[in-house]
Design an enzyme around this catalytic site. Structure first.
Site, PDB file in Angstrom:
ATOM      1  N   SER A 233       0.757  -1.125  -0.050  1.00  0.00           N
ATOM      2  CA  SER A 233      -0.203   0.263  -0.059  1.00  0.00           C
ATOM      3  C   SER A 233       0.688   1.239  -0.001  1.00  0.00           C
ATOM      4  O   SER A 233       0.170   2.287  -0.379  1.00  0.00           O
ATOM      5  CB  SER A 233      -0.846  -0.073   0.955  1.00  0.00           C
ATOM      6  OG  SER A 233      -0.379  -0.108   2.590  1.00  0.00           O
TER       7      SER A 233
ATOM      8  N   LYS B  21     -12.621  -0.356  -0.925  1.00  0.00           N
ATOM      9  CA  LYS B  21     -11.756   0.693  -1.905  1.00  0.00           C
ATOM     10  C   LYS B  21     -12.179   0.537  -3.356  1.00  0.00           C
ATOM     11  O   LYS B  21     -13.077   1.361  -3.523  1.00  0.00           O
ATOM     12  CB  LYS B  21     -10.456  -0.029  -1.966  1.00  0.00           C
ATOM     13  CG  LYS B  21      -9.718   0.256  -0.300  1.00  0.00           C
ATOM     14  CD  LYS B  21      -8.208  -0.404  -0.236  1.00  0.00           C
ATOM     15  CE  LYS B  21      -7.459   0.306   0.774  1.00  0.00           C
ATOM     16  NZ  LYS B  21      -8.208  -0.235   2.289  1.00  0.00           N
TER      17      LYS B  21
ATOM     18  N   HIS C  30      -6.030  -3.736  -2.343  1.00  0.00           N
ATOM     19  CA  HIS C  30      -5.643  -2.907  -3.260  1.00  0.00           C
ATOM     20  C   HIS C  30      -5.665  -3.515  -4.677  1.00  0.00           C
ATOM     21  O   HIS C  30      -5.611  -2.644  -5.722  1.00  0.00           O
ATOM     22  CB  HIS C  30      -4.336  -1.911  -3.060  1.00  0.00           C
ATOM     23  CG  HIS C  30      -4.401  -1.137  -1.948  1.00  0.00           C
ATOM     24  ND1 HIS C  30      -4.895  -0.170  -1.624  1.00  0.00           N
ATOM     25  CD2 HIS C  30      -3.755  -1.825  -0.607  1.00  0.00           C
ATOM     26  CE1 HIS C  30      -4.652   0.125  -0.535  1.00  0.00           C
ATOM     27  NE2 HIS C  30      -4.150  -0.530   0.254  1.00  0.00           N
TER      28      HIS C  30
END
Length: 373
Positions: A159, A218, A187
């Site tokens: 990240s 996300k 992610h």
């Protein structure tokens, strides 16, 4: 904490300034997609704004079971289980998988939730240098002789650096030593791979990873997280993962939003393609000014500056020019490696990305002291 106003998108108000947003995780810009908003609103009207309890008492709604079935199908796994957040998933999951005498082997840049899950597990923790497969092989050779359970826990996308774990080599290596492989792909889910299945799909190891952790908050534009794996794993977590057992279930609007976003990930692959294009444009633009973004290969693009003060100075100057690119400091990153952490969205316009590149380059070249090395 900075105060933000307006819905999550490419333009927001930050501390009273109208700015272009390059610091969020709404990668596919689904948080405000009309279909996602409508799904959440309908769920709120029909089911209310809270599940009203834990899943093991009165909070296990049909909508939760439906989301988990869809997540399992999307990930190519037997089953999935939703958690309140990615942090809650890892601190419940890793202790459920291990006990005293077992081993958890993790990358030195693992997310804090993996680190804390390892500490709570009471297993012996071994850490290998970031991405160093030779070092991982050495550790696994040492711990394999103990005949205890070994879990290798890594991120899919790191990240703070934006690099993808070398899963194509790491997964078979871990399997050779009989280890369970856990990948937290917070992610990567929705953003990487031909179908958006994440780093596992990108690296061709979907069938080799035992446990996948993903987020709903996300790329999927909602809130919460999930663990995907075998049906036996799901049953284990339902009965032993304390962060699942002793927490209220996800609220129906969040669940409905995640279901609709998951549908859109499959229906609108162009969002994923535009995100990758935008990230490449930003990296290439900065490289053209001699500014390194290594080792990024994704929509998370770091510009390492060094000191905390210099980094925050650049951050503030960019805010004044209309760009929110947050500075990240120790302890989120190692001391002396403070950085701008730039994150792209599928809906960023090319001219805005180019303007950000020029603003960063002008600020850094104007002060050689803060120019990344």
């Amino acid at each position: 904490m900075r105060v933000l106003d307006r819905a999550q998108g490419t333009r927001m108000r930050v501390d009273g300034r109208d700015v272009h947003m390059f610091a969020g995780s709404n990668y596919l810009d689904l948080a405000c997609h009309p279909d996602v908003v409508q799904a959440a609103a309908e769920a709120a009207r029909e089911l209310g704004c809270a599940a009203g309890g834990s899943r093991l008492i009165n909070g296990n709604l049909e909508i939760h079971e439906a989301l988990e079935a869809e997540l399992a199908e999307f990930c190519g796994s037997e089953a999935a289980l939703a958690f309140g957040s990615g942090y809650m998933a890892n601190v419940g999951l890793i202790p459920a998988l291990t006990q005293r005498g077992d081993f958890v082997v993790s990358d030195s840049l693992s997310h804090a939730s993996i680190i804390d899950g390892c500490r709570l597990s009471r297993a012996t923790i071994r850490v290998f240098p970031h991405g160093d497969l030779d070092a991982l092989d050495t550790v696994l050779r040492e711990v394999a002789s103990s005949r205890h359970h070994v879990v290798v826990a890594v991120d899919g996308v790191y990240s703070m650096d934006g690099d993808v774990a070398p899963l194509a080599e790491l997964v078979p290596l871990a399997k050779r030593w009989g280890a369970t492989v856990l990948v937290d792909d917070a992610h990567g889910i929705g953003t990487l791979g031909a179908r958006g299945r994440g780093a596992l799909e990108l690296c061709g190891v979907e069938g080799g990873v035992d446990v996948l952790v993903g987020t709903l908050g996300k790329a999927l534009g909602s809130f919460g997280a999930f663990v995907a794996g075998s049906r036996l794993l799901r049953e284990l977590l339902v009965n032993t993962a304390r962060s699942f057992i002793f927490s209220c279930a996800l609220a129906p609007p969040q669940v409905a939003a995640a279901r609709k976003a998951l549908e859109l990930v499959g229906r609108e692959p162009g969002r994923r393609e535009r995100l990758a294009h935008n990230a490449a444009r930003l990296r290439d633009g900065l490289a053209g000014h001699g500014i390194s973004t290594e080792p990024s290969a994704t929509h998370i693009v770091p510009v390492v500056i060094g000191s905390n003060a210099d980094t925050m100075g650049v951050c503030e100057s960019l805010l004044e020019r209309g760009f929110y690119a947050q500075g990240i400091r120790h302890p989120s990153v190692p001391s002396g490696l403070a950085r701008l952490r730039l994150t792209l969205m599928a809906t960023h316009r090319a001219e805005v990305i180019d303007a950000l590149v020029e603003a960063i380059a002008e600020r850094l070249t104007a002060d050689a002291r803060v120019m990344p090395r």
